[in-house]
Design a protein around this motif. Structure first.
Motif, mmCIF file in Angstrom:
data_model
loop_
_atom_site.group_PDB
_atom_site.id
_atom_site.type_symbol
_atom_site.label_atom_id
_atom_site.label_comp_id
_atom_site.label_asym_id
_atom_site.label_seq_id
_atom_site.Cartn_x
_atom_site.Cartn_y
_atom_site.Cartn_z
ATOM 1 N N VAL A 86 25.303 -85.862 -5.047
ATOM 2 C CA VAL A 86 25.789 -84.510 -5.299
ATOM 3 C C VAL A 86 25.121 -83.509 -4.361
ATOM 4 O O VAL A 86 24.089 -83.788 -3.754
ATOM 5 N N GLY A 87 25.702 -82.319 -4.272
ATOM 6 C CA GLY A 87 25.199 -81.299 -3.371
ATOM 7 C C GLY A 87 23.963 -80.592 -3.904
ATOM 8 O O GLY A 87 23.759 -80.484 -5.119
ATOM 9 N N THR A 88 23.151 -80.091 -2.965
ATOM 10 C CA THR A 88 21.966 -79.297 -3.319
ATOM 11 C C THR A 88 21.932 -78.062 -2.427
ATOM 12 O O THR A 88 21.083 -77.945 -1.541
ATOM 13 N N PRO A 89 22.849 -77.121 -2.639
ATOM 14 C CA PRO A 89 22.924 -75.938 -1.774
ATOM 15 C C PRO A 89 21.738 -74.999 -1.991
ATOM 16 O O PRO A 89 20.965 -75.152 -2.944
ATOM 17 N N GLN A 90 21.614 -74.032 -1.110
ATOM 18 C CA GLN A 90 20.578 -73.017 -1.284
ATOM 19 C C GLN A 90 20.946 -72.120 -2.458
ATOM 20 O O GLN A 90 22.097 -71.746 -2.645
ATOM 21 N N ARG A 91 19.945 -71.773 -3.267
ATOM 22 C CA ARG A 91 20.188 -70.891 -4.399
ATOM 23 C C ARG A 91 20.537 -69.493 -3.918
ATOM 24 O O ARG A 91 20.079 -69.042 -2.873
ATOM 25 N N ARG A 92 21.319 -68.791 -4.715
ATOM 26 C CA ARG A 92 21.721 -67.434 -4.363
ATOM 27 C C ARG A 92 20.565 -66.447 -4.474
ATOM 28 O O ARG A 92 20.570 -65.398 -3.838
ATOM 29 N N ASP A 93 19.569 -66.785 -5.311
ATOM 30 C CA ASP A 93 18.493 -65.837 -5.581
ATOM 31 C C ASP A 93 17.231 -66.098 -4.764
ATOM 32 O O ASP A 93 16.157 -65.595 -5.086
ATOM 33 N N GLY A 94 17.307 -66.911 -3.721
ATOM 34 C CA GLY A 94 16.129 -67.169 -2.911
ATOM 35 C C GLY A 94 16.315 -68.356 -1.986
ATOM 36 O O GLY A 94 17.445 -68.777 -1.711
#
Length: 438
Positions: A86-94
């Motif tokens: 599964v994907g592990t994108p960058q979080r929106r909050d940091g």
């Protein structure tokens, strides 16, 4: 008994795993929560472009070796080995990686694991995720200690994913037992028989291998782009510089191509997540250099915009043809694409921008619908005051500058990838400029 495999997550990595493992002779079941995606994949319809993958998937959907489902219960009953992709994108909050999909996959799969099996992490994750997964499996799986966790990162490159999976340059097996190692060696039997180097280690080290490798590659790219900045200030040639230092076997020539920098769904978010994780572990100073790696990379985009303004004496009202939208050739991936970033910046400064990419026009239009998109390089360049080459597709390298010169308003080109032959273009009457070259 032949192992049966499941692939949890059918994004870029997961679909490639399904098709290639089926090609290796395994029965494979791909799993995803997105019912529409599963319906499309069950008909061998890919949601993205990757050379050779569509034909491979079609062949094995037809053969029955590659199947798809939304049911984790079905996957648990089917599989002997479960690959978490599964994907592990960058979080929106940091800067941190968002591992919510990993957690959901484990929490959804584990309660259905009622017989011995091996769960293998392949996603790029913050170090420590494997330990959490092992604890969670022990807590939730009815089969208890008969469910083992291993980690075996994938090193595929977009545009070369099929070959990288079928013929990997190395295998990393992060295991906690001889039984887990034996199972993973069985999965990779063909590659091992072909002499592929293998490193057997623990799951924590295996987690680190992937982010360390990506961080090194990003550092190498930003190093040569830093040299390009110096070359621009001194009149030196960064391509000749890269050739010269690349002959040193301790350095090597690969990934020393100066230009617009890296993008896509891996390197940018991976180095940021690595820095964030180092901070959580109290060793943030170990990776502070990656902040400058990231900064150099982003400066290349700004520099390309500056060059366009210099060439046109301001871009307001100018017509600019942009060749390239994908973050790299042989892909339609526009995630964090330097090419699209530059095109959008120029449009915001008042330029009329028309973009052409052989494969990525559709994905690009979904992200930046306000840009104009052309059906060919000639159409993108028509009446242009300036042409930018921002993705190094082979068809752009092969463009005839004399022919393209007939459709533009001004023969001015900025080569953002050092992909063109400067002398050939200058001989055809073009003003040629590139990052890091006189």
């Amino acid at each position: 008994m032949t192992l049966r495999l499941t692939v949890i997550g059918t994004g870029y990595l997961g679909v490639n795993q399904v098709a290639c493992l089926a090609e290796l002779g395994y029965e494979v079941l791909g799993v995803d929560v997105d019912a529409a995606k599963i319906a499309a994949l069950s008909e061998a319809r890919l949601p993205f472009f990757e050379p050779g993958l569509a034909a491979l998937l079609d062949r094995h959907v037809r053969s029955g070796r590659a199947r798809f489902t939304t049911s984790l219960a079905q996957a648990a009953a089917f599989g002997d080995v479960h690959l978490v992709c599964v994907g592990t994108p960058q979080r929106r909050d940091g800067l941190r990686a968002d591992v919510s999909q990993v957690r959901s996959a484990v929490d959804g799969l584990a309660p259905h694991l009622r017989r011995p099996c091996l769960v293998v992490g392949k996603s790029t994750v913050p170090v420590g995720t494997a330990a959490w997964m092992a604890d969670r499996l022990a807590e939730l799986a009815p089969a208890g200690s008969e469910v083992e966790l291993a980690w075996s990162p994938e090193f595929l490159r977009e545009g070369h994913a099929v070959d990288d999976t079928l013929r990997p340059d190395r295998l990393v097996l992060g295991v906690s037992s001889a039984a887990a190692e034996k199972t993973l060696r069985a999965v990779h039997e063909r590659a091992l028989d072909a002499g592929t180097p293998v490193v057997v280690t623990d799951p924590t080290t295996a987690e680190l291998v992937k982010v360390a490798a990506n961080s090194f590659l990003a550092t190498k790219i930003s190093f040569i782009n830093a040299m390009a900045e110096l070359c621009e200030a001194t009149g030196a040639d960064v391509v000749a510089l890269a050739d010269a230092i690349g002959h040193d076997e301790r350095i090597g020539r690969k990934f020393l191509d100066a230009g617009l920098g890296f993008g896509g769904g891996c390197l940018p978010k991976d180095i940021r997540a690595f820095m964030a994780r180092a901070g959580e572990l109290g060793v943030d100073q170990a990776l502070t250099f990656l902040r400058e790696v990231d900064a150099i990379n982003m400066r290349r985009r700004s520099r390309m915009v500056e060059l366009a303004e210099e060439e046109c004496d301001g871009v307001l009202g100018r017509r600019i043809g942009v060749l390239g939208a994908a973050f790299k050739p042989q892909s339609d991936d526009v995630r964090d694409s330097p090419a699209l970033n530059v095109a959008a910046q120029l449009q915001l400064k008042g330029a009329h921008v028309r973009v052409f990419d052989p494969m990525a026009a559709g994905p690009a239009a979904a992200v930046f619908p306000t840009l104009d998109y052309a059906a060919s390089a000639q159409e993108a360049a028509a009446d242009a005051d300036l042409v930018l080459v921002l993705t190094e597709w082979e068809e752009f390298r092969d463009l005839d500058p004399a022919v393209l010169g007939r459709v533009v308003a001004r023969r001015r080109v900025l080569d953002g990838r050092n992909a063109l032959d400067p002398e050939r273009w200058r001989s055809a009457g073009w003003s040629y400029r590139a990052l890091g070259r006189p």
